[in-house]
Design an enzyme around this catalytic site. Structure first.
Site, short mmCIF file in Angstrom:
data_model
loop_
_atom_site.label_atom_id
_atom_site.label_comp_id
_atom_site.label_asym_id
_atom_site.label_seq_id
_atom_site.Cartn_x
_atom_site.Cartn_y
_atom_site.Cartn_z
NE ARG A 399 24.93 -4.60 40.40
CZ ARG A 399 25.02 -4.20 41.66
NH1 ARG A 399 26.19 -3.82 42.15
NH2 ARG A 399 23.94 -4.16 42.42
CG HIS A 479 20.19 -4.69 43.59
ND1 HIS A 479 21.24 -3.81 43.70
CD2 HIS A 479 20.27 -5.49 44.69
CE1 HIS A 479 21.91 -4.03 44.83
NE2 HIS A 479 21.35 -5.05 45.44
CG HIS A 486 27.26 -1.71 50.75
ND1 HIS A 486 26.53 -2.72 50.17
CD2 HIS A 486 27.77 -2.24 51.90
CE1 HIS A 486 26.60 -3.81 50.91
NE2 HIS A 486 27.35 -3.55 51.97
#
Length: 618
Positions: A399, A479, A486
């Site tokens: 991320r 995750h 989205h």
């Protein structure tokens, strides 16, 4: 070979590929194996035990166990094999021991096995795919300029999180234009071949980023008019309770849905190593604070800033925006795709040598409201399964919060104690140095007004660090980043809406009535923006009519990039995921079309890339 067998073989091949991934040349030495290699440095590790001073995965063996749990395909290996960070403590030398107290409400990894299931209709989760995400280094060994630009975007969105969206339009506000100028100085945006990876919206005449084009989707119409899609703001007129689009309420049967969101306070999170490590270890923090009014009630308003949009996509029901859009389009009688307009009962039939009569039968259960309302939610489940396969079984992309923490570690590495420094992959600082330099040199005068300089200096931003200021206390979900859930759901649901409705319809005012309609003489272009005061949307006159295609593309981009505004995704997570979601919806519509044998019909679907796909039975 039938589809289940094919999907199974795909799954087995993926598992074999994962098990064959290169491991360090030395053997793991039980729980004491140190993270001495940089092989997993750019992989998702959230939820595993992390080092309290470096923010990195404490032990390489934990990543192996996590990968093995993914490859086994069951839920129990994530409990029996993978060690969760909430249950362990890490010492300065990297030693991992059982925690003295395990919290009961830690965060779990989210649906890591969902990508291995099969569906009886539409593509299986393993049957659609995405290209690789931008790596840290190019094959030449140089830092990838596309990833540098992506990370700069996420940092800039954190800087602009509380600016009104009206500042992101037209000539733009001062803060937005300053961000645009910084982004334009990065190598990915200049030269003979700018934006050579995933293209961006730029000014048509200059080829440069502007306030009107920045932080928008790339699909047709996404850069036209207000930043926010009309389908996130404007409501519908209800026959029983009246109202107008400016009310921002959507008819939901006998109920009315309010499109206003709870207003979060302008507070950013995870800007210290302690908070970052707690989040990486999967601990659950307290929720974000909200603005309150009389009686302690949380204040609500139309989506006005990137933080408001981040709040929306933090708590939405995932397909919520598209269900609301569908309800609005149905309530305002937006025309269906001309290719099956007759089947909906909306068009007339020519009889008796040219006389037009209204049809006596309508679609309803077939090509009508219940049909599309079911489909626009059903494809969301397919999208979630497919994106989970990409996340866990294929890409394992870290991320943005983790990449920012790597940059912060490179900054502080010289000051770390030797025990902690010995656990850091060799060469980390040298690898990241050009990345840090690029983000620190795009100011107009030097580091102070560069992207990293502003993050570090901002008291409400990086808190003196390079950490990415997050809109959510917990940071990103449990995750990997790529693809984006989205965005994949957005691609699938918006594609269904494009298939059913006439995407050439425009938002027009006709004799005081505002809705998407087929354009006629005398119609006036209109759009809505968040109110400057009061409780109703402000209406504006855009330079051109807003098309339904453009506003649906914009809706998908708003929701997807709203996650970037929170700090949890990169641009490529949006760009590639909406296209995979599109594949899923088209596949499902094609299979359904095989069963419609009564009447001929054709659906015309404009894609996110500007092409047209036709589905039907002629």
């Amino acid at each position: 070979m039938d589809r289940r067998q094919t999907a199974k073989s795909v799954r087995l091949a993926a598992a074999e590929l994962a098990s064959a991934r290169p491991h360090p040349t030395h053997e793991a030495n039980g729980d004491e194996q140190r993270f001495a290699s940089d092989r997993y440095f750019m992989s998702f590790t959230k939820g595993l035990p992390h080092h309290p001073q470096t923010g990195l995965l404490a032990q390489e063996a934990d990543y192996r166990r996590f990968r093995q749990a993914i490859d086994r395909g069951g839920i129990d290996p994530f409990t029996d094999g993978a060690r969760h960070g909430a249950a362990f403590s890490v010492k300065a030398d990297g030693t991992v021991t059982a925690a003295s107290e395990i919290p009961q409400d830690f965060r779990q990894w989210e649906a890591p096995t969902a990508g291995l299931v099969f569906d009886l209709q539409g593509p299986d989760a393993q049957a659609v795919t995405m290209p690789p995400a931008p790596p840290l280094l190019l094959t030449s060994g140089e830092v990838n300029p596309e990833l540098v630009f992506e990370m700069a975007e996420v940092y800039e969105l954190a800087i602009l999180r509380d600016q009104p969206f009206t500042e992101f339009e037209g000539a733009g506000g001062a803060e937005v234009n300053a961000s645009v100028d910084r982004l334009k100085r990065l190598s990915y945006a200049v030269g003979a071949n700018p934006f050579s990876g995933r293209p961006r919206k730029v000014d048509a005449s200059t080829g440069l980023l502007t306030a009107q084009s920045v932080f928008r989707g790339f699909s047709p119409g996404a850069d036209v008019g207000p930043h926010l899609s009309q389908l996130l703001l404007a409501g519908s007129t209800d026959l029983a309770m009246g109202g107008s689009p400016a009310d921002g309420q959507v008819s939901y049967g006998a109920l009315r849905l309010n499109l206003r969101v709870a207003q979060a306070k302008a507070v950013n999170f995870m800007v210290t190593m302690d908070d970052y490590v707690d989040a990486q270890n999967g601990l659950r923090p307290s929720p974000e604070p909200y603005q309150t009014g009389t009686g302690g009630r949380v204040e609500q308003r139309f989506i006005t800033t990137p933080r408001d949009l981040a709040t929306y996509v933090h708590y939405d029901a995932l397909y919520e925006a598209y269900l609301n859009a569908c309800l609005t389009l149905l309530a305002t009688e937006v025309p269906f795709d001309p290719g099956f307009d007759a089947l909906s009962g909306a068009s007339t039939k020519v009889v008796d040598g040219g006389r037009e009569v209204r049809r006596n039968a309508s679609g309803f259960a077939l090509f009508g409201g219940p049909h599309i309302l079911t489909l626009v939610t059903e494809v969301a489940t397919r999208a979630l399964k497919a994106v989970r396969y990409q996340k866990f079984n294929n890409h394992m992309r870290l991320r943005p919060e983790a990449l920012a923490a790597r940059l912060e570690l490179a900054r502080t590495l010289p000051t770390l104690a030797k025990a902690a420094k010995d656990t850091v992959p060799p060469g980390l600082a040298d690898t990241l140095k050009p990345f840090v330099e690029a983000l620190g040199k795009n100011g107009s005068t030097g580091f102070a007004d560069s992207t990293l300089g502003l993050i570090q200096a901002g008291a409400h931003l990086g808190n003196g660090t390079y950490f990415l200021p997050m809109a959510f206390p917990e940071g990103s979900p449990m995750h990997p980043a790529y693809g984006a859930g989205h965005a994949t759901v957005a691609g699938a649901c918006v594609t269904v809406l494009k298939a059913f409705f006439d995407t050439d319809a425009v938002l027009a005012k006709r004799k005081g009535d505002v809705r998407f309609r087929r354009r006629a003489a005398g119609d006036q272009a209109i759009a809505y923006v968040p109110p400057s005061s009061g409780n109703l949307l402000d209406s504006v006159a855009p330079g051109q009519f807003l098309t339904l295609e453009g506003e649906l593309n914009k809706l998908a981009a708003n929701i997807s990039i709203g996650r970037n505004m929170a700090g949890v995704h990169y641009f490529t997570d949006y760009f590639d995921s909406v296209r995979m979601g599109e594949q899923i919806a088209i596949g499902m519509l094609e299979e359904q079309a095989l069963g419609y044998v009564q009447d001929p019909f054709v659906m015309s679907i404009p894609t996110f890339d500007g092409d047209v796909v036709t589905i039907g039975r002629r």
